[in-house]
Motif scaffolding. Sequence first.
Motif, mmCIF file in Angstrom:
data_model
loop_
_atom_site.group_PDB
_atom_site.id
_atom_site.type_symbol
_atom_site.label_atom_id
_atom_site.label_comp_id
_atom_site.label_asym_id
_atom_site.label_seq_id
_atom_site.Cartn_x
_atom_site.Cartn_y
_atom_site.Cartn_z
ATOM 1 N N LEU A 1 0.543 -1.152 0.192
ATOM 2 C CA LEU A 1 0.054 0.044 0.039
ATOM 3 C C LEU A 1 1.149 1.542 -0.263
ATOM 4 C CD1 LEU A 1 -2.946 -0.963 3.064
ATOM 5 C CD2 LEU A 1 -3.467 -1.255 -0.572
ATOM 6 N N CYS A 2 0.241 2.514 -0.842
ATOM 7 C CA CYS A 2 1.335 3.600 -0.452
ATOM 8 C C CYS A 2 0.125 4.883 -0.784
ATOM 9 C CB CYS A 2 2.379 3.217 -2.140
ATOM 10 S SG CYS A 2 1.335 3.109 -3.763
ATOM 11 N N PRO A 3 0.798 5.752 -0.863
ATOM 12 C CA PRO A 3 -0.225 7.320 -0.784
ATOM 13 C C PRO A 3 -0.731 7.150 -2.552
ATOM 14 C CG PRO A 3 1.358 7.498 0.345
ATOM 15 C CD PRO A 3 2.626 5.701 -0.737
ATOM 16 N N GLN A 4 -2.043 7.450 -2.987
ATOM 17 C CA GLN A 4 -2.782 7.285 -3.908
ATOM 18 C C GLN A 4 -1.726 8.514 -4.883
ATOM 19 O OE1 GLN A 4 -6.962 8.887 -4.870
ATOM 20 N NE2 GLN A 4 -6.984 6.599 -4.621
ATOM 21 N N GLY A 5 -1.772 9.333 -4.361
ATOM 22 C CA GLY A 5 -0.648 10.713 -5.147
ATOM 23 C C GLY A 5 0.450 9.922 -5.964
ATOM 24 N N VAL B 1 6.246 10.715 4.569
ATOM 25 C CA VAL B 1 7.709 10.950 5.310
ATOM 26 C C VAL B 1 7.563 10.775 7.132
ATOM 27 C CG1 VAL B 1 9.451 12.772 6.828
ATOM 28 C CG2 VAL B 1 8.795 12.416 3.699
ATOM 29 N N GLY B 2 7.796 9.667 8.343
ATOM 30 C CA GLY B 2 7.742 10.080 9.162
ATOM 31 C C GLY B 2 6.582 8.973 9.866
ATOM 32 N N SER B 3 5.923 8.560 8.390
ATOM 33 C CA SER B 3 5.412 6.845 8.560
ATOM 34 C C SER B 3 6.291 5.721 8.216
ATOM 35 C CB SER B 3 4.093 7.241 7.824
ATOM 36 O OG SER B 3 4.139 6.585 6.478
ATOM 37 N N GLN B 4 5.276 4.692 8.285
ATOM 38 C CA GLN B 4 6.212 3.387 7.781
ATOM 39 C C GLN B 4 6.433 3.302 6.001
ATOM 40 O OE1 GLN B 4 3.135 0.913 9.683
ATOM 41 N NE2 GLN B 4 5.045 -0.280 10.953
ATOM 42 N N ILE B 5 5.634 4.049 5.562
ATOM 43 C CA ILE B 5 6.347 4.805 4.520
ATOM 44 C C ILE B 5 7.051 4.365 4.153
ATOM 45 C CG2 ILE B 5 5.634 5.669 2.593
ATOM 46 C CD1 ILE B 5 3.244 3.875 2.956
#
Length: 250
Positions: free
Chosen positions: A96-100, A122-126
Amino acid sequence: MDKVVTAEQALAGIAEGATLAVGGFGLCGIPTTLIETLYKRGVGDLRVVSNNCGVDDWGLGILLADRRISRVTGSYVGENKEFARQYLGGELEVELCPQGTLAERLRAGGCGIPAFFTPAGVGSQIADGGLPWRYAPDGSVAVASPPKETREFGGVMHVLEEAIVTDFALVAAAKGDRHGNLVFEKSAQNFNPLCAMAGRVTVAEVQELVEPGELDPAAVHLPGVFVQHVVYAPDLEKRIEKTTVTEAGR
């Protein structure tokens, strides 16, 4: 060059383990004919890149329910309960990744850009890693996302995201010509042009097929250079992911 072929001819090269970028947003603008044809072919272990994975009985959901998909890269689960069950049960790997970010990874792949920096995640598990890609049957994390490079630009931290290039791309357009120039209808532009750009071999199903020169060049959303095969599919069944109606008299 006349690129019009049958769906069977267009998908003949898709083998076990192929990577696919599939256009559409929810059930809007999905390549229904191509998905159904791929389902009939029986190939499996497919690695799919798509914003979501259809619903339980439509779109990519029919491939998922038959265990044809082994990995999904997308931005959300959507209304597909089987998707959630397979993911949480350790049967399906999911990135899963941010839509943009997903949209830009596909566009970058089509433009020959290997990677890019973005502040999203940034600052997340991503960025930090540890996002569950695959669960074990006991609920523990079997495969987790790796940490990504981060760098500061203009006082803001950014994370490095790699571009996406797939073996094939399956997209749907409202109109196209025999050279593969495509026009998408309203919300169906979501992800379809980007997926088409990311595929090494792109197959486009079109509801209306016109002759070369009939499309206004200014109206073309995706030029035919990105499309290898065109499939004429005039009789498409369209479904609504979630119907919301207003009570009578209101």
